[in-house]
Design a protein around this motif. Structure first.
Motif: not given
Length: 115
Positions: A100-107
């Protein structure tokens, strides 16, 4: 995946099939041993996404709609492969939180509900 490896093994040169198969074995061993990719990648263990579209909208990217989901799902798939996990081992909530952290940082543009 096997087709790609076999085509790499065959290369541009005209080789006998036996030579191409031997090169295929060498490529496969390189991918498994040197790159740290285990047999699970070739057995489609990573095919099940950790989060489905609804979960992504609820837990990570509430502003994401429509065509962007293709990019988001691709990013999730790549993250799963890089981190060696599948939807089957998501009893570990830390992994889900990392994703989730990765997705939020990526998008980040989709991290808040659209208005």
């Amino acid at each position: 995946k096997e087709s790609l490896i076999l085509s790499l093994a065959k290369n541009e040169k005209q080789q006998h099939l036996a030579d191409a198969v031997q090169r295929y074995d060498q490529w496969l061993m390189f991918m498994v041993d040197r790159l740290g990719l285990n047999d699970a990648i070739f057995d489609n263990i990573y095919s099940k996404p950790i989060l489905n579209g609804s979960q992504i909208q609820q837990r990570a990217l509430p502003g994401a709609h429509g065509e962007v989901f293709r990019r988001i799902m691709k990013a999730q798939e790549e993250w799963q492969v890089r981190h060696g996990c599948s939807g089957a081992d998501m009893d570990n909530h830390n992994r889900e939180a990392e994703l989730i952290e990765y997705l939020v940082n990526t998008f980040p543009e989709y991290a808040h509900p659209s208005q």
